[in-house]
Design an enzyme around this catalytic site. Structure first.
Site, PDB file in Angstrom:
ATOM      1  N   CYS A  78      81.504  13.663 112.705  1.00  0.00           N
ATOM      2  CA  CYS A  78      81.730  14.644 111.703  1.00  0.00           C
ATOM      3  C   CYS A  78      83.175  15.529 112.526  1.00  0.00           C
ATOM      4  CB  CYS A  78      80.787  15.785 111.686  1.00  0.00           C
ATOM      5  SG  CYS A  78      79.587  15.106 110.599  1.00  0.00           S
ATOM      6  N   GLU A  79      84.108  15.797 111.794  1.00  0.00           N
ATOM      7  CA  GLU A  79      84.987  16.512 112.245  1.00  0.00           C
ATOM      8  C   GLU A  79      84.648  18.092 112.435  1.00  0.00           C
ATOM      9  OE1 GLU A  79      89.174  17.765 110.091  1.00  0.00           O
ATOM     10  OE2 GLU A  79      89.124  15.882 110.337  1.00  0.00           O
TER      11      GLU A  79
END
Length: 165
Positions: A78-79
């Protein structure tokens, strides 16, 4: 399992400390208003309306207390930062999750509506792409959000699979 309102769940999640692992009573069925919010996303007529509903849904998901935002619970891929906890009870899987980004938190809530309280078999058959197609969200999310969403869905599946004894 006990049923709590969103307010009560939020209060419990912010009061429990010491172990850095949420207590089992926090892993509950989701309130009906979250399922209703996902239905509103599906029925929204355009992307702006869907986006607004996702953001509102993110606000409804209880926030994890800071002591639960541990590196070992962080979802890789996940960014934004996202944390996921799992608990199995009577063959059903329950999750607690949070993110530092409201849109991601809304997407997490959508995933939890689809997987909370489900069996290992049901979760293993869950197809995130098909689910998001049904909601009219496929193609609307950036590649990095899509990658993060897939990472979250895979983490949910992995927790369910690993808990099988």
């Amino acid at each position: 399992m006990a049923t709590y309102t969103l307010y009560e769940t939020t209060q419990l999640m912010t009061q429990i400390s010491a172990t850095n692992t949420p207590e089992s009573q926090l892993f509950i069925s989701l309130p009906a208003e979250l399922s209703t919010a996902v239905t509103q996303i599906e029925q929204a007529k355009n992307w702006q309306e869907k986006y607004r509903h996702i953001m509102l849904l993110g606000k409804q998901l209880p926030t994890l207390a800071d002591e639960f935002k541990q590196a070992d619970a962080q979802v890789k891929g996940c960014e934004s930062q996202a944390w996921l906890y799992h608990h199995q009870h009577n063959g059903q899987h329950f999750y607690l999750a949070d993110s530092d980004a409201r849109i991601v938190k809304g997407l997490i809530a959508i995933l939890l509506v689809a997987t909370q309280g489900k069996t290992t078999e049901q979760i293993s058959q869950f197809e995130v792409t098909q689910y998001f197609d049904t909601l009219g969200l496929s193609g609307q999310l950036s590649p990095s959000r899509t990658n993060g969403l897939n990472a979250l869905a895979e983490a949910i599946k992995r927790h369910a699979k690993e808990s099988v004894t």
